[in-house]
Design an enzyme around this catalytic site. Structure first.
Site, PDB file in Angstrom:
ATOM      1  N   SER A 153       0.876  -1.185   0.000  1.00  0.00           N
ATOM      2  CA  SER A 153       0.000   0.000   0.000  1.00  0.00           C
ATOM      3  C   SER A 153       0.903   1.222   0.000  1.00  0.00           C
ATOM      4  O   SER A 153       2.069   1.143   0.424  1.00  0.00           O
ATOM      5  CB  SER A 153      -0.865  -0.003   1.264  1.00  0.00           C
ATOM      6  OG  SER A 153      -1.439   1.267   1.473  1.00  0.00           O
ATOM      7  N   TYR A 166      -2.681  -1.242  10.467  1.00  0.00           N
ATOM      8  CA  TYR A 166      -2.610  -1.429   9.005  1.00  0.00           C
ATOM      9  C   TYR A 166      -1.291  -0.891   8.449  1.00  0.00           C
ATOM     10  O   TYR A 166      -0.596  -1.567   7.681  1.00  0.00           O
ATOM     11  CB  TYR A 166      -3.796  -0.712   8.353  1.00  0.00           C
ATOM     12  CG  TYR A 166      -3.916  -0.896   6.854  1.00  0.00           C
ATOM     13  CD1 TYR A 166      -4.525  -2.018   6.314  1.00  0.00           C
ATOM     14  CD2 TYR A 166      -3.432   0.076   5.975  1.00  0.00           C
ATOM     15  CE1 TYR A 166      -4.654  -2.177   4.935  1.00  0.00           C
ATOM     16  CE2 TYR A 166      -3.557  -0.076   4.598  1.00  0.00           C
ATOM     17  CZ  TYR A 166      -4.172  -1.207   4.080  1.00  0.00           C
ATOM     18  OH  TYR A 166      -4.291  -1.360   2.711  1.00  0.00           O
TER      19      TYR A 166
HETATM   20  P1  NAD Z   1     -11.188  -6.223  -0.445  1.00  0.00           P
HETATM   21  O1  NAD Z   1     -11.745  -6.117   0.917  1.00  0.00           O
HETATM   22  O2  NAD Z   1     -12.115  -6.279  -1.603  1.00  0.00           O
HETATM   23  O3  NAD Z   1     -10.217  -7.489  -0.568  1.00  0.00           O
HETATM   24  C1  NAD Z   1      -9.555  -8.087   0.501  1.00  0.00           C
HETATM   25  C2  NAD Z   1      -9.715  -9.579   0.326  1.00  0.00           C
HETATM   26  O4  NAD Z   1      -8.980 -10.265   1.348  1.00  0.00           O
HETATM   27  C3  NAD Z   1     -11.181 -10.014   0.455  1.00  0.00           C
HETATM   28  O5  NAD Z   1     -11.510 -10.780  -0.682  1.00  0.00           O
HETATM   29  C4  NAD Z   1     -11.189 -10.860   1.711  1.00  0.00           C
HETATM   30  O6  NAD Z   1     -12.120 -11.921   1.654  1.00  0.00           O
HETATM   31  C5  NAD Z   1      -9.758 -11.370   1.747  1.00  0.00           C
HETATM   32  N1  NAD Z   1      -9.337 -11.825   3.071  1.00  0.00           N
HETATM   33  C6  NAD Z   1      -9.520 -11.211   4.266  1.00  0.00           C
HETATM   34  N2  NAD Z   1      -9.017 -11.962   5.257  1.00  0.00           N
HETATM   35  C7  NAD Z   1      -8.500 -13.077   4.674  1.00  0.00           C
HETATM   36  C8  NAD Z   1      -7.845 -14.231   5.167  1.00  0.00           C
HETATM   37  N3  NAD Z   1      -7.622 -14.397   6.483  1.00  0.00           N
HETATM   38  N4  NAD Z   1      -7.449 -15.179   4.282  1.00  0.00           N
HETATM   39  C9  NAD Z   1      -7.676 -15.029   2.956  1.00  0.00           C
HETATM   40  N5  NAD Z   1      -8.292 -13.949   2.432  1.00  0.00           N
HETATM   41  C10 NAD Z   1      -8.698 -12.996   3.284  1.00  0.00           C
HETATM   42  O7  NAD Z   1     -10.190  -4.990  -0.583  1.00  0.00           O
HETATM   43  P2  NAD Z   1      -9.052  -4.703  -1.671  1.00  0.00           P
HETATM   44  O8  NAD Z   1      -8.974  -3.232  -1.782  1.00  0.00           O
HETATM   45  O9  NAD Z   1      -9.258  -5.488  -2.894  1.00  0.00           O
HETATM   46  O10 NAD Z   1      -7.745  -5.184  -0.892  1.00  0.00           O
HETATM   47  C11 NAD Z   1      -6.814  -6.104  -1.450  1.00  0.00           C
HETATM   48  C12 NAD Z   1      -5.410  -5.768  -0.966  1.00  0.00           C
HETATM   49  O11 NAD Z   1      -5.040  -4.487  -1.499  1.00  0.00           O
HETATM   50  C13 NAD Z   1      -5.277  -5.642   0.553  1.00  0.00           C
HETATM   51  O12 NAD Z   1      -4.046  -6.210   0.963  1.00  0.00           O
HETATM   52  C14 NAD Z   1      -5.267  -4.149   0.784  1.00  0.00           C
HETATM   53  O13 NAD Z   1      -4.571  -3.790   1.954  1.00  0.00           O
HETATM   54  C15 NAD Z   1      -4.545  -3.689  -0.470  1.00  0.00           C
HETATM   55  N6  NAD Z   1      -4.742  -2.277  -0.785  1.00  0.00           N
HETATM   56  C16 NAD Z   1      -5.957  -1.806  -1.199  1.00  0.00           C
HETATM   57  C17 NAD Z   1      -6.082  -0.458  -1.503  1.00  0.00           C
HETATM   58  C18 NAD Z   1      -7.372   0.137  -1.992  1.00  0.00           C
HETATM   59  O14 NAD Z   1      -7.428   1.365  -2.142  1.00  0.00           O
HETATM   60  N7  NAD Z   1      -8.405  -0.622  -2.271  1.00  0.00           N
HETATM   61  C19 NAD Z   1      -4.995   0.402  -1.374  1.00  0.00           C
HETATM   62  C20 NAD Z   1      -3.792  -0.105  -0.938  1.00  0.00           C
HETATM   63  C21 NAD Z   1      -3.673  -1.456  -0.651  1.00  0.00           C
END
Ligand code: NAD
Length: 268
Positions: A153, A166
């Protein structure tokens, strides 16, 4: 001509929604066989929907339930994937979550939960992936013995008040990624991170769900648009492909300029 990830086996954690689903579709579209990981029964239908979208476009995918913070479950996912497909070529360490609280009110449970999924989960999956890459060595599918992409991130470098757990997890991912990359570069294993900025997914819905919230968010993004999962999918395909063969141990920021100190734009 072969597609960029033709016949490579890719495990993508947390792939039933958001960025993970986007990366799964992008990798499948360029020939990878994708393991769409999801954590709990409640996410199964969404994982199946991702799989069905891939297979109905001619791609290959299965769904697999694993909580990435559980060592035995992670080992089983890798063992079953190797048993079914022969190996694993790509790991996308994407699963992640938030449990936000002002620092003085953050509970140990909130701290431990976020660290166990976001950081320990990446450790457990990366360790199984590296073990398999070392067992197999280089195949005729890629110049690398294996590729790991850690979903970090912008908060691996931008502090984030109210999100200490986080931000700590993402800062930890940075040096976990670099250390694994350093340790196994001589074995032709490539380990890199993608650091998304604000991508429109369920994790940050309250940042874009109203026009007022979105306008506020866009103040942080010099490109003045919220990112889409395809932005991350495209980056992940490139990083996993031989086009990025000399890229190892680095973080690719995909953030529309969020890390460019946007507050200075109006201050001259
Ligand atoms: P999201 O909530 O759609 O996806 C997160 C996924 O992780 C979900 O599908 C959830 O079911 C899964 N998950 C949660 N706990 C779990 C576990 N114990 N085992 C397996 N899977 C698990 O959100 P996203 O934005 O798609 O996030 C995906 C990644 O991207 C994350 O690591 C998040 O920190 C990172 N991220 C997202 C953003 C953003 O702006 N959306 C920005 C920076 C980083």
């Amino acid at each position: 001509m072969d597609k960029k990830l033709q016949d490579q086996i890719a495990i993508i954690t947390g792939a039933s929604s958001g960025i993970g689903a986007g990366v799964a579709k992008a990798m499948a579209a360029v020939g990878a066989t994708v393991v769409v990981n999801y954590p709990v029964d409640a996410a199964k239908d969404m994982a199946e929907a991702v799989k069905n979208e891939i297979t109905s476009s001619g791609g290959k995918a299965i769904v697999y339930k694993t909580d990435v913070s559980k060592e035995e479950e992670v080992k089983q996912m890798f063992a079953d994937t190797v048993a079914q497909f022969g190996t694993v070529d790509i790991l996308v360490n994407n699963a992640g979550l938030q449990r936000d609280a002002p620092f003085t009110e953050m509970t140990l449970e909130q701290w431990n939960y976020v660290l166990s999924v976001n950081l320990t989960g990446q450790f457990l999956c990366a360790r199984e992936a590296v073990r398999e890459f070392l067992r197999r060595g280089i195949s005729n599918k890629s110049k690398s013995a294996g590729k790991i992409i850690c979903m970090s991130s912008v908060h691996e470098v931008i502090p984030w008040a109210g999100h200490a757990n986080y931000a700590a997890s993402k800062g930890g991912i940075m040096l976990l990624m670099k250390t694994i990359a350093q340790e196994f570069a001589s074995k032709r294993i490539r380990v890199n991170s993608i650091a998304p900025g604000a991508i429109q997914t369920p994790i940050n819905r309250d940042a874009w769900d109203t026009s007022a919230h979105l306008q506020n968010l866009l103040k942080l993004i010099p490109e003045k648009r919220i990112g889409q999962v395809e932005d991350i999918g495209n980056a992940a395909v490139w990083l996993a492909s031989d086009d990025a063969d000399y890229v190892n141990g680095t973080t690719l920021f995909v953030d529309g300029g969020m890390t460019l100190y946007p507050g200075f734009v109006d201050n001259g």
